[in-house]
Write an enzyme that holds these catalytic residues in place. Structure first.
Site, PDB file in Angstrom:
ATOM      1  N   ARG A  73      11.725  -1.763  11.752  1.00 19.20           N
ATOM      2  CA  ARG A  73      10.661  -1.254  12.608  1.00 19.20           C
ATOM      3  C   ARG A  73      10.364  -2.281  13.691  1.00 19.20           C
ATOM      4  O   ARG A  73      10.349  -3.470  13.418  1.00 19.20           O
ATOM      5  CB  ARG A  73       9.391  -1.045  11.763  1.00 19.20           C
ATOM      6  CG  ARG A  73       9.185   0.380  11.330  1.00 19.20           C
ATOM      7  CD  ARG A  73       8.151   0.491  10.251  1.00 19.20           C
ATOM      8  NE  ARG A  73       6.843  -0.060  10.599  1.00 19.20           N
ATOM      9  CZ  ARG A  73       5.777   0.022   9.801  1.00 19.20           C
ATOM     10  NH1 ARG A  73       5.863   0.625   8.628  1.00 19.20           N
ATOM     11  NH2 ARG A  73       4.629  -0.492  10.172  1.00 19.20           N
ATOM     12  N   LYS A 127       0.830  -1.218   0.000  1.00 21.46           N
ATOM     13  CA  LYS A 127       0.000   0.000   0.000  1.00 21.46           C
ATOM     14  C   LYS A 127       0.862   1.264   0.000  1.00 21.46           C
ATOM     15  O   LYS A 127       0.649   2.165  -0.796  1.00 21.46           O
ATOM     16  CB  LYS A 127      -0.919   0.035   1.244  1.00 21.46           C
ATOM     17  CG  LYS A 127      -1.840  -1.148   1.383  1.00 21.46           C
ATOM     18  CD  LYS A 127      -2.784  -0.995   2.582  1.00 21.46           C
ATOM     19  CE  LYS A 127      -2.084  -0.898   3.925  1.00 21.46           C
ATOM     20  NZ  LYS A 127      -1.379  -2.119   4.344  1.00 21.46           N
ATOM     21  N   ARG A 169      11.998  -5.803   5.519  1.00 23.70           N
ATOM     22  CA  ARG A 169      11.813  -4.375   5.308  1.00 23.70           C
ATOM     23  C   ARG A 169      12.764  -3.548   6.170  1.00 23.70           C
ATOM     24  O   ARG A 169      12.978  -3.871   7.337  1.00 23.70           O
ATOM     25  CB  ARG A 169      10.364  -4.060   5.673  1.00 23.70           C
ATOM     26  CG  ARG A 169       9.924  -2.693   5.338  1.00 23.70           C
ATOM     27  CD  ARG A 169       8.465  -2.708   5.010  1.00 23.70           C
ATOM     28  NE  ARG A 169       7.658  -2.481   6.200  1.00 23.70           N
ATOM     29  CZ  ARG A 169       6.342  -2.274   6.149  1.00 23.70           C
ATOM     30  NH1 ARG A 169       5.692  -2.310   5.003  1.00 23.70           N
ATOM     31  NH2 ARG A 169       5.672  -2.079   7.250  1.00 23.70           N
ATOM     32  N   ARG A 189      -9.360   0.661   8.789  1.00 24.40           N
ATOM     33  CA  ARG A 189      -8.887  -0.674   9.139  1.00 24.40           C
ATOM     34  C   ARG A 189      -9.913  -1.463   9.948  1.00 24.40           C
ATOM     35  O   ARG A 189      -9.649  -2.598  10.318  1.00 24.40           O
ATOM     36  CB  ARG A 189      -7.625  -0.547   9.986  1.00 24.40           C
ATOM     37  CG  ARG A 189      -6.317  -0.754   9.207  1.00 24.40           C
ATOM     38  CD  ARG A 189      -5.196  -0.529  10.189  1.00 24.40           C
ATOM     39  NE  ARG A 189      -3.978  -1.192   9.909  1.00 24.40           N
ATOM     40  CZ  ARG A 189      -2.906  -0.605   9.369  1.00 24.40           C
ATOM     41  NH1 ARG A 189      -2.952   0.627   8.935  1.00 24.40           N
ATOM     42  NH2 ARG A 189      -1.791  -1.277   9.249  1.00 24.40           N
TER      43      ARG A 189
HETATM   44  P1  AMP Z   1       1.066   0.764   9.024  1.00 23.36           P
HETATM   45  O1  AMP Z   1       2.299   1.531   8.763  1.00 23.36           O
HETATM   46  O2  AMP Z   1      -0.103   1.209   8.182  1.00 23.36           O
HETATM   47  O3  AMP Z   1       1.268  -0.720   8.970  1.00 23.36           O
HETATM   48  O4  AMP Z   1       0.628   1.112  10.522  1.00 23.36           O
HETATM   49  C1  AMP Z   1       1.479   0.834  11.613  1.00 23.36           C
HETATM   50  C2  AMP Z   1       0.682   0.737  12.890  1.00 23.36           C
HETATM   51  O5  AMP Z   1       0.009   1.978  13.142  1.00 23.36           O
HETATM   52  C3  AMP Z   1      -0.419  -0.308  12.890  1.00 23.36           C
HETATM   53  O6  AMP Z   1       0.054  -1.605  13.204  1.00 23.36           O
HETATM   54  C4  AMP Z   1      -1.349   0.246  13.971  1.00 23.36           C
HETATM   55  O7  AMP Z   1      -0.809   0.026  15.267  1.00 23.36           O
HETATM   56  C5  AMP Z   1      -1.274   1.747  13.707  1.00 23.36           C
HETATM   57  N1  AMP Z   1      -2.301   2.145  12.717  1.00 23.36           N
HETATM   58  C6  AMP Z   1      -2.085   2.644  11.476  1.00 23.36           C
HETATM   59  N2  AMP Z   1      -3.242   2.903  10.859  1.00 23.36           N
HETATM   60  C7  AMP Z   1      -4.229   2.553  11.719  1.00 23.36           C
HETATM   61  C8  AMP Z   1      -5.646   2.560  11.666  1.00 23.36           C
HETATM   62  N3  AMP Z   1      -6.292   2.978  10.579  1.00 23.36           N
HETATM   63  N4  AMP Z   1      -6.313   2.111  12.755  1.00 23.36           N
HETATM   64  C9  AMP Z   1      -5.691   1.706  13.872  1.00 23.36           C
HETATM   65  N5  AMP Z   1      -4.357   1.647  13.980  1.00 23.36           N
HETATM   66  C10 AMP Z   1      -3.628   2.080  12.925  1.00 23.36           C
END
Ligand code: AMP
Length: 218
Positions: free
Chosen positions: A163, A16, A130, A91
């Protein structure tokens, strides 16, 4: 139809963020990534960052109310007026319903929801390899897109790190949360007639081509 307001939906590691960056540059619309916004807040030690950090490190979702108000504020910024790419939001069902309301209140709607589909084995391989720049957030992959210089970001020279949530146990937890809470959104948008499925297993350029096709851009 040329989609300008769309969601990239998919599991962690589906691509994404990678695709959102390419398309945001190409179309001159912002990539709105709740993950990036939350990580920046954690780096800067803001109250939002302090609230979100424990959830993120554990691979759990940050509460709906927190991310929904984040998106509400972000959509108010001028650059989102003519379009945006949502990456990592919504999400959960509650977030999707809240997004419908936020858009209706602005007299607008989504053009399309693109579901990037990738096998679980491939997701784990992508996430565990990553590398992320601790300074600017740019992403690399040990095998698929290695940095020019070992350990250093091509864009800003910052140190590349894994990360916390790209470590193996956390990856598993994130995928579980995806299956349970986020994957049902595929049906939600399919029922609304807004869903386009894209094979996310291909290389980056080919997936971009497929996504652009789904968006009616090529
Ligand atoms: P990502 O980089 O999109 O994988 O997001 C990293 C982390 O941020 C996720 O594992 C969640 O802990 C938090 N996060 C990001 N987007 C959301 C969302 N829409 N709802 C809830 N938690 C989120």
């Amino acid at each position: 139809m040329q989609a300008a307001r769309f969601i990239l939906l998919g599991a962690p590691g589906a691509g994404k963020g990678t695709q959102a960056k390419v398309l945001a540059d190409r179309y001159g619309i912002p990539q709105i990534s709740t993950g990036d916004i939350l990580r920046a807040a954690v780096r800067n030690g803001t109250p939002l960052g302090l609230e979100a950090k424990a959830f993120m490190d554990a691979g759990d979702l940050v509460p709906d109310s927190v991310v929904v108000s984040l998106i509400d504020e972000r959509l108010e910024e001028g650059d989102a007026e003519n379009g945006f790419i949502l990456d990592g939001f919504p999400r959960t069902g509650a977030q999707a319903a809240a997004l419908d309301e936020l858009l209706a209140a602005r007299d607008t709607r989504l053009d399309v929801v693109v579901s990037l589909e990738v096998d679980e084995e491939k997701l784990v391989e992508r996430l565990s390899g990553r590398l992320t720049c601790g300074a600017c957030g740019s992403m690399f992959h040990k095998t698929y897109s290695p940095p020019k210089m070992d350990g250093a970001c091509d864009k800003c020279g910052g140190a590349l790190i894994q990360r916390e949530d790209d470590k193996e146990e956390t990856i598993r937890r994130r995928l579980e949360n995806y299956r349970e809470l986020t994957a049902p959104l595929i049906d939600y948008y399919a029922q609304k007639g807004q869903l386009k499925r894209v094979d996310g297993m291909q290389d980056i350029d080919e997936v971009t081509r497929l996504v652009e096709h789904a968006l009616g851009r090529n």
